[in-house]
Each structure stands twice: as C-alpha cells, then as structure tokens.
Design a protein around this motif. Sequence first.
Motif, PDB file in Angstrom:
ATOM      1  N   ASN A   1      -0.909   4.007  -2.081  1.00 26.31           N
ATOM      2  CA  ASN A   1       0.289   3.218  -2.339  1.00 26.31           C
ATOM      3  C   ASN A   1       0.281   2.714  -3.772  1.00 26.31           C
ATOM      4  O   ASN A   1      -0.679   2.080  -4.199  1.00 26.31           O
ATOM      5  CB  ASN A   1       0.362   2.029  -1.380  1.00 26.31           C
ATOM      6  CG  ASN A   1       0.584   2.454   0.056  1.00 26.31           C
ATOM      7  OD1 ASN A   1       1.179   3.497   0.309  1.00 26.31           O
ATOM      8  ND2 ASN A   1       0.104   1.666   0.990  1.00 26.31           N
ATOM      9  N   VAL A   2       1.348   2.996  -4.486  1.00 24.40           N
ATOM     10  CA  VAL A   2       1.474   2.576  -5.879  1.00 24.40           C
ATOM     11  C   VAL A   2       2.575   1.528  -5.957  1.00 24.40           C
ATOM     12  O   VAL A   2       3.733   1.813  -5.634  1.00 24.40           O
ATOM     13  CB  VAL A   2       1.822   3.779  -6.787  1.00 24.40           C
ATOM     14  CG1 VAL A   2       2.044   3.319  -8.225  1.00 24.40           C
ATOM     15  CG2 VAL A   2       0.720   4.827  -6.723  1.00 24.40           C
ATOM     16  N   THR A   3       2.224   0.321  -6.367  1.00 26.65           N
ATOM     17  CA  THR A   3       3.215  -0.753  -6.458  1.00 26.65           C
ATOM     18  C   THR A   3       3.293  -1.357  -7.854  1.00 26.65           C
ATOM     19  O   THR A   3       4.149  -2.202  -8.103  1.00 26.65           O
ATOM     20  CB  THR A   3       2.887  -1.867  -5.443  1.00 26.65           C
ATOM     21  OG1 THR A   3       1.532  -2.302  -5.640  1.00 26.65           O
ATOM     22  CG2 THR A   3       3.049  -1.375  -4.017  1.00 26.65           C
TER      23      THR A   3
ATOM     24  N   MET B   1       8.139   1.130  -4.391  1.00 27.69           N
ATOM     25  CA  MET B   1       6.805   1.640  -4.091  1.00 27.69           C
ATOM     26  C   MET B   1       6.799   3.156  -4.152  1.00 27.69           C
ATOM     27  O   MET B   1       7.782   3.810  -3.786  1.00 27.69           O
ATOM     28  CB  MET B   1       6.337   1.191  -2.701  1.00 27.69           C
ATOM     29  CG  MET B   1       4.936   1.666  -2.338  1.00 27.69           C
ATOM     30  SD  MET B   1       4.346   0.976  -0.768  1.00 27.69           S
ATOM     31  CE  MET B   1       5.405   1.843   0.386  1.00 27.69           C
TER      32      MET B   1
ATOM     33  N   THR C   1      -4.890  -1.950   0.997  1.00 23.13           N
ATOM     34  CA  THR C   1      -4.083  -1.296   2.016  1.00 23.13           C
ATOM     35  C   THR C   1      -4.697   0.030   2.428  1.00 23.13           C
ATOM     36  O   THR C   1      -4.723   0.385   3.606  1.00 23.13           O
ATOM     37  CB  THR C   1      -2.653  -1.058   1.491  1.00 23.13           C
ATOM     38  OG1 THR C   1      -2.067  -2.313   1.165  1.00 23.13           O
ATOM     39  CG2 THR C   1      -1.797  -0.358   2.542  1.00 23.13           C
TER      40      THR C   1
ATOM     41  N   ARG D   1      -4.042  -4.625  -4.480  1.00 24.16           N
ATOM     42  CA  ARG D   1      -3.428  -4.645  -3.146  1.00 24.16           C
ATOM     43  C   ARG D   1      -3.352  -3.247  -2.566  1.00 24.16           C
ATOM     44  O   ARG D   1      -3.529  -3.038  -1.359  1.00 24.16           O
ATOM     45  CB  ARG D   1      -2.024  -5.250  -3.235  1.00 24.16           C
ATOM     46  CG  ARG D   1      -2.013  -6.751  -3.511  1.00 24.16           C
ATOM     47  CD  ARG D   1      -0.582  -7.260  -3.633  1.00 24.16           C
ATOM     48  NE  ARG D   1      -0.544  -8.700  -3.868  1.00 24.16           N
ATOM     49  CZ  ARG D   1       0.574  -9.377  -4.097  1.00 24.16           C
ATOM     50  NH1 ARG D   1       1.742  -8.739  -4.098  1.00 24.16           N
ATOM     51  NH2 ARG D   1       0.541 -10.680  -4.304  1.00 24.16           N
ATOM     52  N   SER D   2      -3.077  -2.251  -3.408  1.00 22.60           N
ATOM     53  CA  SER D   2      -3.019  -0.869  -2.951  1.00 22.60           C
ATOM     54  C   SER D   2      -4.372  -0.422  -2.409  1.00 22.60           C
ATOM     55  O   SER D   2      -4.459   0.219  -1.356  1.00 22.60           O
ATOM     56  CB  SER D   2      -2.596   0.044  -4.098  1.00 22.60           C
ATOM     57  OG  SER D   2      -2.605   1.395  -3.700  1.00 22.60           O
TER      58      SER D   2
ATOM     59  N   GLN E   1       4.239   6.521  -2.991  1.00 20.14           N
ATOM     60  CA  GLN E   1       3.079   6.932  -2.217  1.00 20.14           C
ATOM     61  C   GLN E   1       2.663   8.312  -2.687  1.00 20.14           C
ATOM     62  O   GLN E   1       3.500   9.205  -2.826  1.00 20.14           O
ATOM     63  CB  GLN E   1       3.384   6.961  -0.717  1.00 20.14           C
ATOM     64  CG  GLN E   1       3.506   5.582  -0.109  1.00 20.14           C
ATOM     65  CD  GLN E   1       3.775   5.633   1.385  1.00 20.14           C
ATOM     66  OE1 GLN E   1       4.340   6.592   1.893  1.00 20.14           O
ATOM     67  NE2 GLN E   1       3.384   4.588   2.085  1.00 20.14           N
TER      68      GLN E   1
END
Length: 288
Positions: free
Chosen positions: A249-251, A232, A85, A81-82, A234
């Motif tokens: 972005n790190v989730t 999250m 994005t 997902r990152s 960043q």
Amino acid sequence: MPTPPSSSVQAARKAVADRLREIRRDAGLTAKEVARRAGWYPSKASRLENAVTPPSDADIRAWCAACGADDVAVDLIAASRSAATMYVEWRRVQRTGLRRLQESFIPLFERTRVFRIYCSNVIPGVLQTHAYATALMSAITDFHGTPNDVAEAVEARLARSHVVREGNHRFALLVEESVLRHRVGDAETMAGQLGYLLSVTAYPSVSLGVIPFSASRRMWMIETFSVYDEDMAQVELLTAQVKLTAQVNVTAPTEIAQYLKAFGEFADLAVYGAKARALITSAVDALG
C-alpha cells in the motif's frame, strides 16, 4: 514455529528505518543527539533506525523535528503505516487464506470513484471470470502453501466486482498485450475470459486499453498496480504474496503522484475501442 514475515514486509520496515538514519546523518547528528532532542532514552533511537522497533507517527514527527526535517515527516509516516498494514495482512492470510482478504477490499472498492489499474501479468481482478479467477487463485495457493479456500475466495472476488456494473464508479484499465496471450487455466478458460473482456468494452463506466507489442515504448513494463482515486496506490509483488496477502500500500503523496504519472504514460501507449478489440480477438483466435 511461526512463519516469519515475508521479505517485502521486512524490506518495507527496513526502508523506513534506513530513511530515519539518512535524515539523521544529513542533519549531522548522532543517534544519541537525536534521542536527547526528542526526550528519549538513547537506546530508543538505535532501535528505531535499526528496524528493531517500528516507529509510531509521533516518533517520526519527533525524529524529523529533531533533525530539522519536518517537511519529510508526512511521506515517512505514510511509508511506516504501509509497512504496518502489510504485516497485519500477512498475518491474516497465514491464518485464514484468501477469502477474508478478498472481502477486506469491499469497503475500498465501494468508496472509490475512479479506479486506475495497470496490469502487466494477469487480467485485472475486477474483470476476471469465475473460471479464470479459480485457476489463478489455485495456482497462487499452491505456490504459497496457504489455507485452501479458493472456492470461497473466488466468490468473494466476484462479489466485490459488482462495482463495475453498479454505482457511480469509473474504471480506467490498461493491460499489456502479453496478458491476453498468457494462459491461465486451459484454452476454454482463456476463451471465456477474453470473450468477457470484449463484452465489458461496451460498459459506459469502463475504459479498457491494451498496450500492443508493437508500441514504441517510452515507459517500460513494471509491476501491476492500482490507484484508488488519488488517495492510495497498491503495488503487487511476488514477495508481497501477490493477490494473496496485502499488496504494498502506497499512501505517500509524492509516491502516489509517481504512479499516476506512470499510468498516464501507459495510457498514451495503449490502443482503445476497435483496435483494442482486434487485439483481444486475435488472442482468442490464437487459442486454436
């Protein structure tokens, strides 16, 4: 011809694909066997692990299930997902410049209660003055050759920074001493920026720490990053077009934990209060 995605976007997509391949190999399976177990055509597995086709969340879950590695699916989905994005934000800035990107952060800023920000290169965005932000964004726009809407982007950045003064937010901010010494803009711009830093140390919502040159390092300097609550992180990289397109972005929970650990290490190296103000004042004096 459209400009290709930045190398960071490509690298993020490839990292996900490489991880899929590793999981398959660890399970002792061929790509065809993974496809068979997942109920796909054989070519789909090849496309996924060669980064030809970005995987959906369902694809990742099916892949991990086929390989008996369900426990890694959550982190891998977050990484995928990152990457997605990053690509969307890269396309946005290619079309519209900085202003809309700055505005896109407003909902995140308003819902975050605890900000943890470590800066190794520039003053944290939420504390930048108008002149400093203008000088910085002008340099970045020139470097990347993106649409020049610096004036509008600066106004958007300053507008989102209202969270420092309003609402139920807390800011733990750490900067390397070198950030105080690196000139962005002219001496007058830096003097105004450093003076503003001195004033914000009085805000009850702000904890500002400076990591001095003299610190006995247990943690080396790394890229600038922010952690929003614990949801999250960043990370800002030049090849991700730092402060222009999306930061990385790190989730993934395990990766967020690493940034929280790093922040804790940096916090232990920093000085606060009168000692931090003395380092800022020294940087002002050095401007001449």
